[in-house]
Enzyme design. Sequence first.
Site, PDB file in Angstrom:
ATOM      1  N   HIS A  79       0.830  -1.211   0.000  1.00  0.00           N
ATOM      2  CA  HIS A  79       0.000   0.000   0.000  1.00  0.00           C
ATOM      3  C   HIS A  79       0.864   1.260   0.000  1.00  0.00           C
ATOM      4  O   HIS A  79       0.805   2.073   0.915  1.00  0.00           O
ATOM      5  CB  HIS A  79      -0.953  -0.015   1.201  1.00  0.00           C
ATOM      6  CG  HIS A  79      -2.006  -1.074   1.107  1.00  0.00           C
ATOM      7  ND1 HIS A  79      -1.897  -2.290   1.728  1.00  0.00           N
ATOM      8  CD2 HIS A  79      -3.192  -1.094   0.432  1.00  0.00           C
ATOM      9  CE1 HIS A  79      -2.979  -3.024   1.459  1.00  0.00           C
ATOM     10  NE2 HIS A  79      -3.772  -2.320   0.671  1.00  0.00           N
ATOM     11  N   ASN A  80       1.631   1.414  -1.045  1.00  0.00           N
ATOM     12  CA  ASN A  80       2.597   2.503  -1.164  1.00  0.00           C
ATOM     13  C   ASN A  80       2.217   3.421  -2.322  1.00  0.00           C
ATOM     14  O   ASN A  80       1.139   3.292  -2.907  1.00  0.00           O
ATOM     15  CB  ASN A  80       4.002   1.916  -1.362  1.00  0.00           C
ATOM     16  CG  ASN A  80       4.022   0.857  -2.466  1.00  0.00           C
ATOM     17  OD1 ASN A  80       3.392   1.011  -3.505  1.00  0.00           O
ATOM     18  ND2 ASN A  80       4.736  -0.236  -2.227  1.00  0.00           N
ATOM     19  N   PHE A  81       3.110   4.345  -2.660  1.00  0.00           N
ATOM     20  CA  PHE A  81       2.793   5.315  -3.711  1.00  0.00           C
ATOM     21  C   PHE A  81       2.610   4.647  -5.066  1.00  0.00           C
ATOM     22  O   PHE A  81       1.783   5.085  -5.876  1.00  0.00           O
ATOM     23  CB  PHE A  81       3.886   6.378  -3.790  1.00  0.00           C
ATOM     24  CG  PHE A  81       3.684   7.357  -4.917  1.00  0.00           C
ATOM     25  CD1 PHE A  81       2.662   8.299  -4.857  1.00  0.00           C
ATOM     26  CD2 PHE A  81       4.494   7.322  -6.043  1.00  0.00           C
ATOM     27  CE1 PHE A  81       2.451   9.189  -5.913  1.00  0.00           C
ATOM     28  CE2 PHE A  81       4.296   8.214  -7.090  1.00  0.00           C
ATOM     29  CZ  PHE A  81       3.269   9.151  -7.023  1.00  0.00           C
ATOM     30  N   LYS A  82       3.344   3.577  -5.333  1.00  0.00           N
ATOM     31  CA  LYS A  82       3.189   2.887  -6.613  1.00  0.00           C
ATOM     32  C   LYS A  82       1.796   2.267  -6.722  1.00  0.00           C
ATOM     33  O   LYS A  82       1.200   2.242  -7.802  1.00  0.00           O
ATOM     34  CB  LYS A  82       4.270   1.816  -6.780  1.00  0.00           C
ATOM     35  CG  LYS A  82       5.658   2.394  -7.015  1.00  0.00           C
ATOM     36  CD  LYS A  82       6.685   1.302  -7.242  1.00  0.00           C
ATOM     37  CE  LYS A  82       8.066   1.911  -7.482  1.00  0.00           C
ATOM     38  NZ  LYS A  82       9.102   0.876  -7.693  1.00  0.00           N
ATOM     39  N   GLN A 132      -4.943 -16.391  -4.880  1.00  0.00           N
ATOM     40  CA  GLN A 132      -5.531 -15.729  -6.037  1.00  0.00           C
ATOM     41  C   GLN A 132      -6.799 -16.412  -6.522  1.00  0.00           C
ATOM     42  O   GLN A 132      -7.734 -15.740  -6.972  1.00  0.00           O
ATOM     43  CB  GLN A 132      -4.506 -15.629  -7.166  1.00  0.00           C
ATOM     44  CG  GLN A 132      -3.372 -14.670  -6.865  1.00  0.00           C
ATOM     45  CD  GLN A 132      -3.887 -13.314  -6.426  1.00  0.00           C
ATOM     46  OE1 GLN A 132      -3.863 -12.975  -5.242  1.00  0.00           O
ATOM     47  NE2 GLN A 132      -4.381 -12.536  -7.356  1.00  0.00           N
ATOM     48  N   HIS A 171      -6.724   7.396  -1.967  1.00  0.00           N
ATOM     49  CA  HIS A 171      -7.497   6.340  -1.305  1.00  0.00           C
ATOM     50  C   HIS A 171      -6.732   5.541  -0.251  1.00  0.00           C
ATOM     51  O   HIS A 171      -7.351   4.910   0.607  1.00  0.00           O
ATOM     52  CB  HIS A 171      -8.079   5.382  -2.354  1.00  0.00           C
ATOM     53  CG  HIS A 171      -7.144   4.297  -2.778  1.00  0.00           C
ATOM     54  ND1 HIS A 171      -6.086   4.505  -3.640  1.00  0.00           N
ATOM     55  CD2 HIS A 171      -7.093   2.980  -2.439  1.00  0.00           C
ATOM     56  CE1 HIS A 171      -5.448   3.378  -3.828  1.00  0.00           C
ATOM     57  NE2 HIS A 171      -6.031   2.436  -3.104  1.00  0.00           N
ATOM     58  N   ASP A 172      -5.392   5.549  -0.266  1.00  0.00           N
ATOM     59  CA  ASP A 172      -4.626   4.800   0.750  1.00  0.00           C
ATOM     60  C   ASP A 172      -3.576   5.677   1.435  1.00  0.00           C
ATOM     61  O   ASP A 172      -2.567   5.154   1.945  1.00  0.00           O
ATOM     62  CB  ASP A 172      -3.950   3.575   0.123  1.00  0.00           C
ATOM     63  CG  ASP A 172      -4.819   2.333   0.162  1.00  0.00           C
ATOM     64  OD1 ASP A 172      -5.630   2.228   1.098  1.00  0.00           O
ATOM     65  OD2 ASP A 172      -4.713   1.481  -0.737  1.00  0.00           O
TER      66      ASP A 172
END
Length: 497
Positions: free
Chosen positions: A224-227, A425, A264-265
Site C-alpha cells: 500500500h505505497n505510492f506505486k 488468487q 485512497h490509501d
Amino acid sequence: MNQLLSETFRSAAEAGPNDILKLYNAKGNLINISPRIPDNTPDTRYTLDVVAAQCPGDVPLAEQLGFDIGAIEKRLQALEKRVFIENGDLPSSVLSIHTKVEEFKNKLQGVEHLSWLGLFKDISSGTSLQPFWDKKSLQRDTDHDKHIYDKYIRMSQVQITDEVRQYLRKPTFDNWQWDEPEMLVLLQQMYIDLGFLTKFNIELPILQNWLFEIYRNYNPVPFHNFKHCFMVTQMMYGLTWLVDLPSMVDDIDVLILLTSAICHDLGHPGYNNAYQINAKTELALRYNDISPLENHHCSIAFEILEKPNCNILANLTKDQYRRVREGMIKCILATDMAKHNEIVNNFKALLDVFDVNNKEHKYLLLMILLKTADISNEVRPLEVAEPWIECLLEEFFIQSDIEKLEGLPVAPFMDREKVTKSSSQIGFIKYVLLPLFEALGQLLPVIEKDIIGPVRNALDYYTQMQKAMEEEKERNASNEKSKQNGLTNKVKGDIKV
C-alpha cells in the site's frame, strides 16, 4: 521469572545483553520466547539464533558500528554534482549507488525494530507490540524527497509524447517501467488531458505541490505505497476513457473519482483494519472501530487540501467543493473490504432500474468504479500483476507474524504457513473480483474484453498452477513412501537368519 528466562536463553546462545534473539521450532517457524513455550524434546528441538544487536542510548547505530553514513552521503552528493547533466538525468550507475546507500542507511536506522523477533518485550504482559513500521521507521528522508521533487519538476517541463499519453489510458499499463518522479508527471498529465486545469481553474504549480505532498504521505510499505496509489489511479483513468465516463456523468464526478483514487490509501501503515481493531491501535480508538484506515486516508487527504499551496479545489464554488468532499468520502470509505459484499449486492439490486441521474444510483456507480480500480491488478498482463501479488503477500505475512506474537487473531489468507500464491488468487478472483467486475459489466458491457476477460484468464492460470503444485506434492509424498518402504524391506532383509 521472565528476566531469568531471558538470561537463560542469552546464556545458551552466548549472546550479549543488547543482542536480539530469534527462536524457531522444529518446522522452522518463528515463535515467541515466553514461560509458556512447550518443552524442548529430541524430536522437537528449538533453534536459537542471534539476529541483530540493539544499541542502547541515543548514539546512532551506524556510529556504534563504526560507520559514518553522513560522510558517505556527502561524498555521493559531491559525485552527483560533478556528473550531473543540465536538464537531464544522472547516470544509472550513480543512481544505483545512491539507492544502495539509502537502503543501507534505512537498514541501520531500522534495525532496532527487529526487536519484535525476540526477547525485547514480554507478550504475556498484554501490552501490544510496537508495529514494525512505526512512526520512526516511516519518517521521511528529506534529501531523497528533494531529489524526487527536483526530478519531477525538471521532467514536467518536457512534453509527454502522444504514444505515452495513449499508453497511459490502457489497462495493460506497466508501472514497473517508471520511477516515482515519472509517475508524478503521468498523474499530472491525467489532470491536464481531462481538462481539469481549465475546467476547475487549477494552477499548475498548485497541482504539482499537491501531487508531491500526496507522494510524501504514502509510506514505504510493501504493497500500500505510492506505486499502488499510481496503479489504482491509472486504472481509474483508463476506465474513464474505456467506458467514456464523461458522457455518463459530469466533470465534477470524474474529478471525484480520479482524486479519490490518488488519495485512497494515504498514510497506510501496512496493517489492515482487522489488526487496527484487534490491537486497539490509536486509529481504531479514534474512529470507534469503523473503517479506521479508510477514515484515516480521508482525513489526510483533506488535511493536505487545507494547505493553501496544495489546494487544487481552491477555485471551486462552495457547492462544487461540497460535492467533491462528499463524493471522495463516500468513494474512499467504500474501499473498506469489510463493506465489499454489501456494496456489490446493493449495486446488483439497482442494475435493472439503474438511472445515472438518480444521485443514490450515481454515487453507487462511482464507488463501484473506484473499488474496481483498487483491486484491478489481475486485469493487467501476468508480468505486471505477479510482482504485485508478491508485494501483497509480503505485507500480509509480516502482519500475521506480528499477530501471532501478540496473540491476536490471524486471518488464514494472511498466514504464511497456510497460503500459496495460487491458492490466494483463486479464492480472491472467484469470490471478490469476478462478482464485482461482472456486475459492472452488466451495466457497462464495453469492459468485457479489457477488464473481465483478463481476470478469467488469470483464474485459469492460477488454477493450473495450484493443480500442478498438488500433483507435485502427491508425487513427492509417493516417492517418500516408496523410500520408506524400500528402507523397511532392506532392514527386514538384513536381519534374516
